[in-house]
Design a protein around this motif. Sequence first.
Motif, short mmCIF file in Angstrom:
data_model
loop_
_atom_site.label_atom_id
_atom_site.label_comp_id
_atom_site.label_asym_id
_atom_site.label_seq_id
_atom_site.Cartn_x
_atom_site.Cartn_y
_atom_site.Cartn_z
N ALA A 30 36.27 43.95 38.95
CA ALA A 30 37.19 42.80 38.86
C ALA A 30 37.49 42.24 40.24
O ALA A 30 37.61 41.02 40.41
N SER A 31 37.58 43.11 41.23
CA SER A 31 37.92 42.65 42.58
C SER A 31 36.82 41.80 43.20
O SER A 31 37.07 41.07 44.16
N ASN A 32 35.61 41.90 42.68
CA ASN A 32 34.50 41.10 43.20
C ASN A 32 34.41 39.72 42.56
O ASN A 32 33.54 38.93 42.92
N GLU A 33 35.28 39.45 41.60
CA GLU A 33 35.26 38.16 40.91
C GLU A 33 36.35 37.25 41.45
O GLU A 33 37.33 37.71 42.03
N GLU A 34 36.16 35.95 41.25
CA GLU A 34 37.16 34.98 41.67
C GLU A 34 38.42 35.17 40.83
O GLU A 34 38.35 35.39 39.62
N LEU A 35 39.56 35.09 41.47
CA LEU A 35 40.84 35.30 40.82
C LEU A 35 41.01 34.36 39.63
O LEU A 35 40.79 33.16 39.76
N SER A 37 39.18 33.90 37.10
CA SER A 37 37.95 33.43 36.45
C SER A 37 37.77 34.24 35.16
O SER A 37 38.42 35.27 34.95
N PHE A 40 36.79 37.86 35.80
CA PHE A 40 37.95 38.58 36.33
C PHE A 40 38.88 38.97 35.19
O PHE A 40 39.34 40.12 35.10
N ILE A 41 39.18 38.04 34.31
CA ILE A 41 40.10 38.30 33.19
C ILE A 41 39.51 39.34 32.24
O ILE A 41 40.22 40.23 31.76
N PHE A 43 37.28 41.75 33.01
CA PHE A 43 37.34 43.05 33.67
C PHE A 43 38.77 43.58 33.70
O PHE A 43 39.02 44.76 33.46
N TYR A 44 39.71 42.72 33.97
CA TYR A 44 41.11 43.12 34.02
C TYR A 44 41.58 43.58 32.64
O TYR A 44 42.28 44.58 32.51
N ASP A 47 40.20 46.93 31.97
CA ASP A 47 40.95 47.90 32.76
C ASP A 47 42.24 48.30 32.04
O ASP A 47 42.56 49.49 31.92
#
Length: 118
Positions: A30-35, A37, A40-41, A43-44, A47
Amino acid sequence: MKKTFRWKDILMLQAVFLIYSGSSVVAKFASNEELFSLPFILFYGLDVLILGIYALLWQQVIKKFELSVAYANKAVTLLWALVWGIFIFREQITFFKAAGILLVMAGIFILNSEEAKP
């Protein structure tokens, strides 16, 4: 009062920490993705799902173990983090990393051996 447990219970405890360590892997992705995006969502969200599953399993684990023993075993996540780092992220293992993990594993083994005695 000490509870007695079997090796099956210890393996279950370690499996719970394996699941918990997956949270770190997903968080790193997630940290490698644009906030905010879509990746990111996703992966988050994954998690949060992993942590929810871990929380439910953790409640079952602490029914079988004294909290101090169960929590001390949480250090095994260091081993899983090293394994994930090597195989997923192609990180290098150093002598000091390996020595540290072996020391932690020896401590966990000793703790579990002492607790398993009647």
